[in-house]
Write a protein that holds these residues in place. Sequence first.
Motif, PDB file in Angstrom:
ATOM      1  N   LYS A 179      16.260 -30.548   2.281  1.00 40.05           N
ATOM      2  CA  LYS A 179      16.838 -29.549   3.628  1.00 40.05           C
ATOM      3  C   LYS A 179      18.261 -29.481   3.550  1.00 40.05           C
ATOM      4  O   LYS A 179      18.738 -28.135   3.888  1.00 40.05           O
ATOM      5  CB  LYS A 179      16.320 -29.962   4.672  1.00 40.05           C
ATOM      6  CG  LYS A 179      16.856 -31.323   5.154  1.00 40.05           C
ATOM      7  CD  LYS A 179      16.226 -31.741   6.738  1.00 40.05           C
ATOM      8  CE  LYS A 179      16.718 -32.957   7.074  1.00 40.05           C
ATOM      9  NZ  LYS A 179      16.019 -34.329   6.209  1.00 40.05           N
ATOM     10  N   ALA A 180      19.089 -30.345   2.881  1.00 40.49           N
ATOM     11  CA  ALA A 180      20.594 -30.208   2.892  1.00 40.49           C
ATOM     12  C   ALA A 180      21.079 -29.453   1.628  1.00 40.49           C
ATOM     13  O   ALA A 180      22.028 -28.999   1.473  1.00 40.49           O
ATOM     14  CB  ALA A 180      21.412 -31.391   2.740  1.00 40.49           C
ATOM     15  N   SER A 181      20.236 -29.019   0.691  1.00 31.33           N
ATOM     16  CA  SER A 181      20.514 -28.153  -0.374  1.00 31.33           C
ATOM     17  C   SER A 181      19.916 -26.665  -0.250  1.00 31.33           C
ATOM     18  O   SER A 181      18.874 -26.560   0.811  1.00 31.33           O
ATOM     19  CB  SER A 181      19.988 -28.772  -1.634  1.00 31.33           C
ATOM     20  OG  SER A 181      20.278 -30.013  -1.546  1.00 31.33           O
ATOM     21  N   LYS A 182      20.447 -25.822  -0.996  1.00 34.68           N
ATOM     22  CA  LYS A 182      19.810 -24.198  -0.877  1.00 34.68           C
ATOM     23  C   LYS A 182      18.337 -24.198  -1.849  1.00 34.68           C
ATOM     24  O   LYS A 182      18.764 -24.129  -2.956  1.00 34.68           O
ATOM     25  CB  LYS A 182      21.011 -23.624  -1.692  1.00 34.68           C
ATOM     26  CG  LYS A 182      20.498 -22.047  -1.484  1.00 34.68           C
ATOM     27  CD  LYS A 182      21.412 -21.178  -1.874  1.00 34.68           C
ATOM     28  CE  LYS A 182      20.983 -19.576  -1.839  1.00 34.68           C
ATOM     29  NZ  LYS A 182      22.377 -18.618  -2.354  1.00 34.68           N
ATOM     30  N   ILE A 183      17.535 -24.113  -1.196  1.00 34.93           N
ATOM     31  CA  ILE A 183      16.225 -23.922  -2.113  1.00 34.93           C
ATOM     32  C   ILE A 183      15.905 -22.422  -2.477  1.00 34.93           C
ATOM     33  O   ILE A 183      15.874 -21.719  -1.510  1.00 34.93           O
ATOM     34  CB  ILE A 183      15.171 -24.447  -1.107  1.00 34.93           C
ATOM     35  CG1 ILE A 183      14.992 -25.728  -0.422  1.00 34.93           C
ATOM     36  CG2 ILE A 183      13.681 -24.203  -1.823  1.00 34.93           C
ATOM     37  CD1 ILE A 183      15.122 -26.795  -1.476  1.00 34.93           C
TER      38      ILE A 183
ATOM     39  N   ALA B 103      10.850 -19.564  -0.863  1.00 40.59           N
ATOM     40  CA  ALA B 103      10.657 -20.886   0.032  1.00 40.59           C
ATOM     41  C   ALA B 103      10.199 -20.273   1.349  1.00 40.59           C
ATOM     42  O   ALA B 103       9.547 -20.923   2.060  1.00 40.59           O
ATOM     43  CB  ALA B 103      11.749 -21.711   0.198  1.00 40.59           C
ATOM     44  N   ASP B 104      10.843 -19.017   2.060  1.00 40.23           N
ATOM     45  CA  ASP B 104      10.595 -18.746   3.036  1.00 40.23           C
ATOM     46  C   ASP B 104       9.649 -17.625   3.147  1.00 40.23           C
ATOM     47  O   ASP B 104       9.495 -16.912   3.991  1.00 40.23           O
ATOM     48  CB  ASP B 104      11.986 -18.107   3.768  1.00 40.23           C
ATOM     49  CG  ASP B 104      13.061 -19.171   4.133  1.00 40.23           C
ATOM     50  OD1 ASP B 104      14.046 -18.840   3.696  1.00 40.23           O
ATOM     51  OD2 ASP B 104      12.650 -20.401   4.221  1.00 40.23           O
TER      52      ASP B 104
ATOM     53  N   GLN C 140       5.641 -29.122   1.086  1.00 40.44           N
ATOM     54  CA  GLN C 140       6.332 -29.234   2.437  1.00 40.44           C
ATOM     55  C   GLN C 140       7.427 -30.476   2.507  1.00 40.44           C
ATOM     56  O   GLN C 140       8.487 -30.089   2.932  1.00 40.44           O
ATOM     57  CB  GLN C 140       5.451 -29.226   3.672  1.00 40.44           C
ATOM     58  CG  GLN C 140       4.768 -27.876   4.036  1.00 40.44           C
ATOM     59  CD  GLN C 140       4.233 -27.851   5.083  1.00 40.44           C
ATOM     60  OE1 GLN C 140       3.286 -28.890   5.385  1.00 40.44           O
ATOM     61  NE2 GLN C 140       4.138 -26.852   5.987  1.00 40.44           N
ATOM     62  N   ARG C 141       6.883 -31.577   2.346  1.00 37.87           N
ATOM     63  CA  ARG C 141       7.733 -32.627   2.207  1.00 37.87           C
ATOM     64  C   ARG C 141       8.752 -32.820   1.131  1.00 37.87           C
ATOM     65  O   ARG C 141       9.803 -32.825   1.543  1.00 37.87           O
ATOM     66  CB  ARG C 141       6.973 -34.060   2.086  1.00 37.87           C
ATOM     67  CG  ARG C 141       5.993 -34.176   3.109  1.00 37.87           C
ATOM     68  CD  ARG C 141       5.143 -35.589   2.809  1.00 37.87           C
ATOM     69  NE  ARG C 141       5.733 -36.664   2.482  1.00 37.87           N
ATOM     70  CZ  ARG C 141       5.496 -37.651   1.402  1.00 37.87           C
ATOM     71  NH1 ARG C 141       4.104 -37.454   1.042  1.00 37.87           N
ATOM     72  NH2 ARG C 141       6.346 -38.639   1.014  1.00 37.87           N
TER      73      ARG C 141
ATOM     74  N   GLN D  34      10.203 -29.808   0.158  1.00 43.09           N
ATOM     75  CA  GLN D  34      11.088 -29.002   0.691  1.00 43.09           C
ATOM     76  C   GLN D  34      12.055 -29.600   1.765  1.00 43.09           C
ATOM     77  O   GLN D  34      13.259 -29.533   1.934  1.00 43.09           O
ATOM     78  CB  GLN D  34      10.602 -27.757   0.922  1.00 43.09           C
ATOM     79  CG  GLN D  34      11.559 -26.668   1.726  1.00 43.09           C
ATOM     80  CD  GLN D  34      10.738 -25.527   1.985  1.00 43.09           C
ATOM     81  OE1 GLN D  34       9.576 -24.992   1.732  1.00 43.09           O
ATOM     82  NE2 GLN D  34      11.608 -24.456   3.043  1.00 43.09           N
ATOM     83  N   SER D  35      11.316 -30.567   2.647  1.00 41.58           N
ATOM     84  CA  SER D  35      12.073 -31.331   3.601  1.00 41.58           C
ATOM     85  C   SER D  35      13.246 -31.988   3.102  1.00 41.58           C
ATOM     86  O   SER D  35      14.034 -32.163   3.665  1.00 41.58           O
ATOM     87  CB  SER D  35      11.110 -31.904   4.577  1.00 41.58           C
ATOM     88  OG  SER D  35      11.699 -32.545   5.528  1.00 41.58           O
ATOM     89  N   GLU D  36      12.743 -32.913   2.147  1.00 35.87           N
ATOM     90  CA  GLU D  36      13.621 -33.884   1.539  1.00 35.87           C
ATOM     91  C   GLU D  36      15.063 -33.147   0.973  1.00 35.87           C
ATOM     92  O   GLU D  36      15.960 -33.696   1.068  1.00 35.87           O
ATOM     93  CB  GLU D  36      12.976 -34.598   0.318  1.00 35.87           C
ATOM     94  CG  GLU D  36      12.076 -35.651   0.901  1.00 35.87           C
ATOM     95  CD  GLU D  36      12.544 -36.748   1.816  1.00 35.87           C
ATOM     96  OE1 GLU D  36      13.560 -37.296   1.397  1.00 35.87           O
ATOM     97  OE2 GLU D  36      11.742 -37.254   2.614  1.00 35.87           O
TER      98      GLU D  36
END
Length: 279
Positions: A250-254, A6-7, A243-244, A246-248
């Motif tokens: 964001k509280a979880s570990k991607i 992801a990064d 991107q969206r 991943q943003s949704e």
Amino acid sequence: MAVAEADDPGFALPTFADTYQETSSLRVGGDSLDLNQIVPRPWALSVAQLPSLLERGPAVEQFRSLRSRIFELRDISPLKTILVSSGLPQEGKSFISTNLALSLARHKNSKVLLIDGDMRRYTVHQILGCDSHPGLADYLAGKATILEVMQRPEMSPAVGSGVPPTLPNLTFIAGGNGGDKAADLSGSSRFGELLRQVAPHFDWIIVDSSPVLPVSDAVNLARWCDGVLLVARGGVTKFPVAQRAQSELKASKILGFVLNAVQETPEVGNYYGYESIKH
């Protein structure tokens, strides 16, 4: 299929077990769960959608690579329950979830639980060729127990029988039919309770969920999981959609992105002379 952190958008990854049997029930927080009570059922695998059952070829190698990467991530931090989602429908998340679960189950007799958490458009049962009910929705609604929604395949056929073998150490929970109540059911704490009770019995738990952008179900279920894999479809998924998504979450570990249905044959396939398989 390829995998990207992801990064790190530049990173890419291009004998079945003996019959599994619980020797005894485990007691977790006062609750007893005896998996020997699960009645085996006939499964009719959709082999064309299960390249992870192959012994060789580019597709099975890519799932092995994905499996290896997940093991590497587990060495860094605790990882057992993985939710698989995508931004939009038709990106291949159920295909990835099912084949990842099978790939993990083929590795060192690992015991794997596959959960179809998409209670709106549940399709994993079609890939495995098994019943869709009762399922997760029935458990979350309080209409069925954990053991009642669990499925295991009947004994694998003998080697050389010409019938594709299944994995006795794979356990499955179908989606059931959540319908309009899927959002409320996915937000139930009973899902966390389910994972708490089954976790001691399995090495891996893979949860196939609804797409993250149209509905909130995946975000709700992800709260109880150790990590999230996002699926994108090569040549179809737009970068803003990824991107969206991943943003949704964001509280979880991607954990990363899986690029499905890539158009180019991986180099390892070229090296061994295999042909590419796309799904």
